[in-house]
Design a protein around this motif. Structure first.
Motif, PDB file in Angstrom:
ATOM      1  N   GLY A 151       0.799  -1.222   0.000  1.00 41.32           N
ATOM      2  CA  GLY A 151       0.000   0.000   0.000  1.00 41.32           C
ATOM      3  C   GLY A 151       0.832   1.273   0.000  1.00 41.32           C
ATOM      4  O   GLY A 151       2.062   1.230   0.025  1.00 41.32           O
ATOM      5  N   CYS A 152       0.151   2.406  -0.025  1.00 46.05           N
ATOM      6  CA  CYS A 152       0.839   3.694  -0.067  1.00 46.05           C
ATOM      7  C   CYS A 152      -0.096   4.779   0.469  1.00 46.05           C
ATOM      8  O   CYS A 152      -1.301   4.752   0.215  1.00 46.05           O
ATOM      9  N   ASN A 153       0.489   5.722   1.219  1.00 50.38           N
ATOM     10  CA  ASN A 153      -0.314   6.828   1.789  1.00 50.38           C
ATOM     11  C   ASN A 153      -0.079   8.148   1.071  1.00 50.38           C
ATOM     12  O   ASN A 153      -0.554   9.179   1.525  1.00 50.38           O
ATOM     13  N   ASN A 154       0.700   8.133   0.003  1.00 51.69           N
ATOM     14  CA  ASN A 154       1.170   9.407  -0.549  1.00 51.69           C
ATOM     15  C   ASN A 154       0.183  10.152  -1.450  1.00 51.69           C
ATOM     16  O   ASN A 154       0.276  11.361  -1.585  1.00 51.69           O
ATOM     17  N   PHE A 155      -0.673   9.431  -2.107  1.00 50.42           N
ATOM     18  CA  PHE A 155      -1.677  10.053  -2.981  1.00 50.42           C
ATOM     19  C   PHE A 155      -1.079  11.048  -3.971  1.00 50.42           C
ATOM     20  O   PHE A 155      -1.542  12.194  -4.069  1.00 50.42           O
ATOM     21  N   CYS A 156      -0.039  10.647  -4.674  1.00 47.16           N
ATOM     22  CA  CYS A 156       0.435  11.460  -5.798  1.00 47.16           C
ATOM     23  C   CYS A 156      -0.774  11.582  -6.739  1.00 47.16           C
ATOM     24  O   CYS A 156      -1.492  10.590  -6.945  1.00 47.16           O
ATOM     25  N   SER A 157      -0.979  12.764  -7.295  1.00 48.89           N
ATOM     26  CA  SER A 157      -2.284  13.013  -7.925  1.00 48.89           C
ATOM     27  C   SER A 157      -2.540  12.176  -9.179  1.00 48.89           C
ATOM     28  O   SER A 157      -3.674  12.053  -9.618  1.00 48.89           O
ATOM     29  N   TYR A 158      -1.483  11.579  -9.755  1.00 47.04           N
ATOM     30  CA  TYR A 158      -1.638  10.806 -10.997  1.00 47.04           C
ATOM     31  C   TYR A 158      -1.760   9.302 -10.742  1.00 47.04           C
ATOM     32  O   TYR A 158      -1.914   8.524 -11.672  1.00 47.04           O
ATOM     33  N   CYS A 159      -1.676   8.867  -9.482  1.00 45.56           N
ATOM     34  CA  CYS A 159      -1.427   7.455  -9.208  1.00 45.56           C
ATOM     35  C   CYS A 159      -2.626   6.741  -8.579  1.00 45.56           C
ATOM     36  O   CYS A 159      -3.243   7.256  -7.647  1.00 45.56           O
ATOM     37  N   VAL A 160      -2.912   5.538  -9.068  1.00 43.98           N
ATOM     38  CA  VAL A 160      -4.060   4.780  -8.543  1.00 43.98           C
ATOM     39  C   VAL A 160      -3.695   3.887  -7.358  1.00 43.98           C
ATOM     40  O   VAL A 160      -4.583   3.341  -6.703  1.00 43.98           O
ATOM     41  N   VAL A 161      -2.397   3.736  -7.094  1.00 48.45           N
ATOM     42  CA  VAL A 161      -1.968   2.744  -6.093  1.00 48.45           C
ATOM     43  C   VAL A 161      -2.673   2.876  -4.738  1.00 48.45           C
ATOM     44  O   VAL A 161      -3.187   1.890  -4.210  1.00 48.45           O
ATOM     45  N   PRO A 162      -2.743   4.083  -4.131  1.00 48.07           N
ATOM     46  CA  PRO A 162      -3.399   4.154  -2.819  1.00 48.07           C
ATOM     47  C   PRO A 162      -4.866   3.696  -2.850  1.00 48.07           C
ATOM     48  O   PRO A 162      -5.383   3.234  -1.844  1.00 48.07           O
ATOM     49  N   TYR A 163      -5.509   3.832  -4.009  1.00 45.20           N
ATOM     50  CA  TYR A 163      -6.910   3.439  -4.116  1.00 45.20           C
ATOM     51  C   TYR A 163      -7.065   1.937  -4.321  1.00 45.20           C
ATOM     52  O   TYR A 163      -8.009   1.333  -3.830  1.00 45.20           O
ATOM     53  N   GLY A 195       8.626  -2.274  -1.880  1.00 45.89           N
ATOM     54  CA  GLY A 195       7.426  -1.614  -1.355  1.00 45.89           C
ATOM     55  C   GLY A 195       7.139  -0.419  -2.240  1.00 45.89           C
ATOM     56  O   GLY A 195       8.040   0.088  -2.916  1.00 45.89           O
ATOM     57  N   GLN A 196       5.897   0.061  -2.223  1.00 48.01           N
ATOM     58  CA  GLN A 196       5.571   1.227  -3.051  1.00 48.01           C
ATOM     59  C   GLN A 196       6.316   2.456  -2.539  1.00 48.01           C
ATOM     60  O   GLN A 196       6.613   3.359  -3.268  1.00 48.01           O
ATOM     61  N   ASN A 197       6.640   2.430  -1.243  1.00 48.63           N
ATOM     62  CA  ASN A 197       7.322   3.573  -0.627  1.00 48.63           C
ATOM     63  C   ASN A 197       8.183   3.021   0.516  1.00 48.63           C
ATOM     64  O   ASN A 197       7.894   3.256   1.686  1.00 48.63           O
ATOM     65  N   SER A 229      11.984   4.386  -3.540  1.00 50.90           N
ATOM     66  CA  SER A 229      12.142   5.411  -2.514  1.00 50.90           C
ATOM     67  C   SER A 229      11.370   6.674  -2.888  1.00 50.90           C
ATOM     68  O   SER A 229      11.402   7.089  -4.043  1.00 50.90           O
ATOM     69  N   HIS A 230      10.717   7.260  -1.904  1.00 49.27           N
ATOM     70  CA  HIS A 230      10.109   8.576  -2.127  1.00 49.27           C
ATOM     71  C   HIS A 230      11.056   9.628  -1.529  1.00 49.27           C
ATOM     72  O   HIS A 230      11.482   9.478  -0.376  1.00 49.27           O
ATOM     73  N   PRO A 231      11.394  10.684  -2.269  1.00 52.16           N
ATOM     74  CA  PRO A 231      12.374  11.658  -1.765  1.00 52.16           C
ATOM     75  C   PRO A 231      12.042  12.209  -0.379  1.00 52.16           C
ATOM     76  O   PRO A 231      12.932  12.457   0.422  1.00 52.16           O
ATOM     77  N   ASN A 268       1.308  16.575  -6.323  1.00 56.92           N
ATOM     78  CA  ASN A 268       1.276  16.286  -4.885  1.00 56.92           C
ATOM     79  C   ASN A 268       2.481  15.444  -4.451  1.00 56.92           C
ATOM     80  O   ASN A 268       2.356  14.492  -3.676  1.00 56.92           O
ATOM     81  N   ARG A 269       3.663  15.809  -4.935  1.00 58.47           N
ATOM     82  CA  ARG A 269       4.861  15.024  -4.604  1.00 58.47           C
ATOM     83  C   ARG A 269       5.503  15.460  -3.273  1.00 58.47           C
ATOM     84  O   ARG A 269       6.390  14.806  -2.769  1.00 58.47           O
ATOM     85  N   LYS A 270       5.115  16.583  -2.733  1.00 57.37           N
ATOM     86  CA  LYS A 270       5.535  17.027  -1.385  1.00 57.37           C
ATOM     87  C   LYS A 270       7.022  17.370  -1.263  1.00 57.37           C
ATOM     88  O   LYS A 270       7.609  17.244  -0.196  1.00 57.37           O
TER      89      LYS A 270
HETATM   90  S1  SF4 Z   1       3.529   7.262  -7.269  1.00 58.63           S
HETATM   91 FE1  SF4 Z   1       4.401   5.943  -5.687  1.00 58.63          FE
HETATM   92  S2  SF4 Z   1       4.478   7.244  -3.880  1.00 58.63           S
HETATM   93 FE2  SF4 Z   1       3.046   8.253  -5.276  1.00 58.63          FE
HETATM   94  S3  SF4 Z   1       1.025   7.424  -4.708  1.00 58.63           S
HETATM   95 FE3  SF4 Z   1       1.814   6.107  -6.334  1.00 58.63          FE
HETATM   96  S4  SF4 Z   1       2.804   4.412  -5.255  1.00 58.63           S
HETATM   97 FE4  SF4 Z   1       2.534   6.076  -3.754  1.00 58.63          FE
END
Ligand code: SF4
Length: 439
Positions: A151-163, A195-197, A229-231, A268-270
């Motif tokens: 899973g992932c908590n980052n919610f990058c605006s283009y990414c479906v992974v957290p959903y 891991g996703q992050n 890795s997320h920066p 939303n890369r923070k």
């Molecule tokens: S791009 Fe990576 S860090 Fe961002 S929401 Fe998707 S899986 Fe998470």
């Protein structure tokens, strides 16, 4: 019953297929490599990129036809796209018996025995499943991937992974160490923690640098990698562990996605480009010769020529060892799906080519600097191109073709190789020390 598993998408999906195979094996099912020998076909899907989703739908149409000759064949669609498209898949391809989300693989044995158990709970996210008790079925190479979190908590605006994969949850250090020790006992020399992050790993007692240190203390494990890795989560503590432990590879894959502050904010890369640059500079100053690779999305909504040039400038400044560049495509369910996809396709393609061409020249320049040097290479086996050659990898992850095949050298050995040529993708070398390098 025999099951055939077809996998699309990223490394996490490949790992999930190994988990699925483990669940099936434990419950008395057999695995087969051929669709026409199978009683069950499971298609493990990916919804991160539109392309993978389209290919998966095409494949499902083809295998549905197998039901004409074998009406008892069970077809199941599992993974991210199954969760995202559930009812659409069932409606579009009537041959599909069920869909199952990434948190529900443990339902498989019951479902395959009694298809009437299929209902909507099969494709919901539960945010808890870690599959810690499952032994994945692997291919017995010299390198393996080990998922440390899901899973992932980052919610990058283009990414479906957290959903589709839910919120972050980490496996316990104990279960990860046990799994890796077993792999080493089976002859595995290299593991990649997945891991996703990964940098935000935390099992409640240990964080990612703690875990990495523990893994690096496992006897017989020659190389350790990690992705992705997320920066924002790459800490000084982590860099110190990489520097200190010799079997942790000098390589960080650190997706930047864009060199424009405006676009990074919209994504939303923070982090800002300046923060990313200083992070890479810190890594390079702390760890001599560290290799940094990245991912870039080109043509994100609102990306102007100026934003694109900012990305080009960042690449020139940081000189990545390599970059994976993707053209933006909107994914339904994400925040960015509601942004106007306003960069024309031909502009996206042109920008992608410009980035690739710049990166190619940088990669070639970096790789050519290794000519004349002796490097430690983990041997992966005989080269696919010629039986007279071997292939392997540097600590940095760069591929090396060794222009000889010494029968005394086997897959999993680390040998010294003198590099005599290089291009942007590959290094070429000759053996310079036949003995295993003692690490
Ligand atoms: S791009 Fe990576 S860090 Fe961002 S929401 Fe998707 S899986 Fe998470």
């Amino acid at each position: 019953m025999k099951a055939f598993i077809k996998t699309y998408g990223c490394q996490m999906n490949k790992y999930d297929s190994e988990i699925i195979a483990g669940i099936l094996k434990e419950n008395g099912f057999k695995l087969t490599e051929k669709t026409n020998d199978a009683d069950i076909i499971l298609v493990n899907t990916c919804s991160v990129r539109e392309h993978a989703e389209k290919r998966m739908l095409g494949y499902l149409t083809v295998i549905s036809n197998l039901k004409k000759e074998n009406p008892d064949l069970i077809i199941g669609v599992v993974g991210c796209a199954a969760l995202r498209l559930n009812k659409k898949i069932l409606k579009k391809i009537p041959g599909v018996n069920f869909v199952l989300g990434p948190d529900k693989y443990k339902l498989l044995p019951g479902l395959l025995t009694d298809l009437s158990c299929f209902d909507e709970t099969c494709y919901t996210v539960n945010n808890k499943e870690k599959y810690e008790d499952i032994i994945p079925v692997r291919n017995n190479g010299i390198s393996e991937w080990v998922a440390i979190m899901r899973g992932c908590n980052n919610f990058c605006s283009y990414c479906v992974v957290p959903y589709v994969r839910g919120r972050e949850r980490s496996r316990s250090v104990k279960s990860i160490i046990t799994e890796i020790k077993e792999l080493v006992a089976q002859g595995i020399k290299e593991v990649t923690l997945l891991g996703q992050n990964v940098n935000s790993y935390n099992d409640g007692s240990f964080d990612f640098p703690d875990l990495l240190r523990r893994v690096s203390e496992i006897d017989g494990l020659k190389r350790i990698r990690f992705a992705t890795s997320h920066p924002k989560d790459l800490s000084t503590k982590l860099l110190e562990v990489i520097k200190e432990r010799k079997n942790i590879c000098n390589h960080i894959h650190l997706p930047v996605q864009s060199g424009s502050g405006k676009i990074l904010k919209k994504m939303n890369r923070k982090y800002t480009p300046e923060e990313y640059i200083s992070l890479v500079e810190k890594a390079k100053s702390m760890i001599e010769g560290i290799s940094i690779t990245t991912d870039i999305i080109t043509g994100f909504p609102g990306e102007t020529e100026e934003d694109h040039q900012a990305t080009m400038e960042l690449i020139r400044k940081l000189e990545f060892d390599s970059s994976f560049v993707f053209r933006y495509s909107p994914r339904e369910g994400t925040k960015a799906f509601h942004y106007k996809d306003d960069v024309p396709e031909n502009v996206k393609i042109r920008r992608l080519e410009e980035i690739n061409s710049l990166q190619q020249s940088i990669s070639e320049k970096i790789n050519k600097k290794l000519i004349g040097k002796t490097c430690e290479v983990l041997i992966e086996g005989t080269s696919r191109r010629s039986k007279k050659e071997m292939k392997g990898k540097l600590d940095s992850g760069k591929g090396v073709v060794i222009k000889e095949n010494d029968k005394k050298v086997k897959a999993g050995d680390i040998i010294k190789v003198r590099i005599f040529d290089a291009n942007s993708k590959t290094l070429f070398g000759k053996i310079n020390g036949r003995k295993n390098v003692d690490i």
